[in-house]
Enzyme design. Structure first.
Site, PDB file in Angstrom:
ATOM      1  CB  SER A   1     -14.749 -31.712  -9.629  1.00 53.02           C
ATOM      2  OG  SER A   1     -14.213 -32.851 -10.262  1.00 53.02           O
TER       3      SER A   1
HETATM    4  N1  SAH Z   1     -12.000 -36.472  -8.032  1.00 51.65           N
HETATM    5  C1  SAH Z   1     -10.911 -35.557  -8.288  1.00 51.65           C
HETATM    6  C2  SAH Z   1     -10.984 -35.004  -9.691  1.00 51.65           C
HETATM    7  C3  SAH Z   1      -9.630 -35.123 -10.351  1.00 51.65           C
HETATM    8  S1  SAH Z   1      -9.523 -34.812 -12.083  1.00 51.65           S
HETATM    9  C4  SAH Z   1     -10.847 -34.476  -7.238  1.00 51.65           C
HETATM   10  O1  SAH Z   1     -11.706 -34.453  -6.323  1.00 51.65           O
HETATM   11  O2  SAH Z   1      -9.930 -33.686  -7.266  1.00 51.65           O
HETATM   12  C5  SAH Z   1      -9.513 -36.441 -12.761  1.00 51.65           C
HETATM   13  C6  SAH Z   1      -8.388 -37.365 -12.371  1.00 51.65           C
HETATM   14  O3  SAH Z   1      -8.621 -38.604 -13.073  1.00 51.65           O
HETATM   15  C7  SAH Z   1      -6.977 -36.920 -12.760  1.00 51.65           C
HETATM   16  O4  SAH Z   1      -6.169 -36.929 -11.611  1.00 51.65           O
HETATM   17  C8  SAH Z   1      -6.525 -37.982 -13.772  1.00 51.65           C
HETATM   18  O5  SAH Z   1      -5.145 -38.283 -13.683  1.00 51.65           O
HETATM   19  C9  SAH Z   1      -7.379 -39.186 -13.390  1.00 51.65           C
HETATM   20  N2  SAH Z   1      -7.611 -40.222 -14.400  1.00 51.65           N
HETATM   21  C10 SAH Z   1      -7.802 -40.082 -15.736  1.00 51.65           C
HETATM   22  N3  SAH Z   1      -8.010 -41.289 -16.327  1.00 51.65           N
HETATM   23  C11 SAH Z   1      -7.961 -42.225 -15.325  1.00 51.65           C
HETATM   24  C12 SAH Z   1      -8.099 -43.655 -15.275  1.00 51.65           C
HETATM   25  N4  SAH Z   1      -8.334 -44.393 -16.376  1.00 51.65           N
HETATM   26  N5  SAH Z   1      -7.991 -44.270 -14.081  1.00 51.65           N
HETATM   27  C13 SAH Z   1      -7.737 -43.560 -12.951  1.00 51.65           C
HETATM   28  N6  SAH Z   1      -7.589 -42.218 -12.934  1.00 51.65           N
HETATM   29  C14 SAH Z   1      -7.702 -41.549 -14.097  1.00 51.65           C
END
Ligand code: SAH
Length: 212
Positions: free
Chosen positions: A59
């Site tokens: 993000s």
């Molecule tokens: N908080 C992260 C943002 C990652 S982007 C950071 O600081 O980098 C969002 C992430 O959510 C991705 O890795 C994706 O694989 C995951 N994701 C999507 N749907 C999900 C679910 N139902 N449960 C867990 N993770 C999920």
């Protein structure tokens, strides 16, 4: 490394309206460049989302800051993150003194970030699976932060939030969302605040989007 860039980023976040010193302090300490692929490292302290592989992103720092500020947690609180991704958001919460639980659905991302947490000595509890159903075993949580865009607010997450706790979750369409901040007033009562215009990768799962 990158101390000056980090200071400039924090200054930039202040200008954009982030006021919570505990958030700004944590973002000054946590080295974002360690959480991104080497190829994009020179951009680690620009206020932008960056690709982390597998079609996912870390993000934008401003988004991390505004969501963490909205959680409004005291140190030692229990917080659940859905969407571990790079691990950066979880590391910020840990730096602020929280007990951090995080769920990731993509195994490749999960194991890569687990290795990174080990290497950096970060004590964060991780789970591989669908975060839309939460983590019953450790509920209730003082804070829940969802870092992928959701079509609605998953019921299980509402249940697993402690009374007086807050959930921060981007809700909307597949490509743009409204940041939604829920405060749990009582078992079935929530106060809701909204901040428009965010863009997250989709939350995929039982109470999320279907895989494409
Ligand atoms: N908080 C992260 C943002 C990652 S982007 C950071 O600081 O980098 C969002 C992430 O959510 C991705 O890795 C994706 O694989 C995951 N994701 C999507 N749907 C999900 C679910 N139902 N449960 C867990 N993770 C999920």
């Amino acid at each position: 490394m990158y101390e000056k860039e980090r200071e400039e980023l924090i200054q930039n976040l202040r200008v954009k309206g982030i006021k919570d010193e505990s958030v700004l302090n944590a973002m000054l300490k946590v080295e974002r460049h360690l959480f991104v692929p080497e190829a994009v490292r020179p951009h680690a302290y620009n206020d932008i989302a960056l690709p982390i592989g597998y079609g996912q992103t870390i993000s934008q720092p401003f988004t991390v800051a505004i969501m963490t500020e909205a959680l409004n947690l005291k140190p030692n609180s229990k917080v659940l993150e859905i969407g571990t991704g790079s691990g950066y958001q979880a590391a910020i919460l840990l730096e602020m003194g929280m007990k951090v639980y995080t769920i990731e659905r993509n195994p490749d991302i999960y194991y890569r970030t687990q290795k990174l947490f080990d290497k950096l000595g970060l004590r964060i509890l991780m789970k591989l699976g669908d975060g839309t159903i939460g983590w019953e075993e450790y509920a209730p949580f003082d804070g829940i932060i969802v870092t992928a865009g959701s079509p609605s607010i998953p019921e299980k997450l509402k249940k697993q939030l402690a009374v007086n706790g807050r959930m921060v979750i981007p809700v909307g369409g597949r490509s743009t969302q409204t940041m939604t901040i829920l405060t749990k007033i009582s078992d079935d009562k929530f106060r809701i605040e909204k901040i428009p215009h965010f863009a997250f990768v989709p939350l995929i799962g039982r109470e999320g989007w279907k895989e494409e």
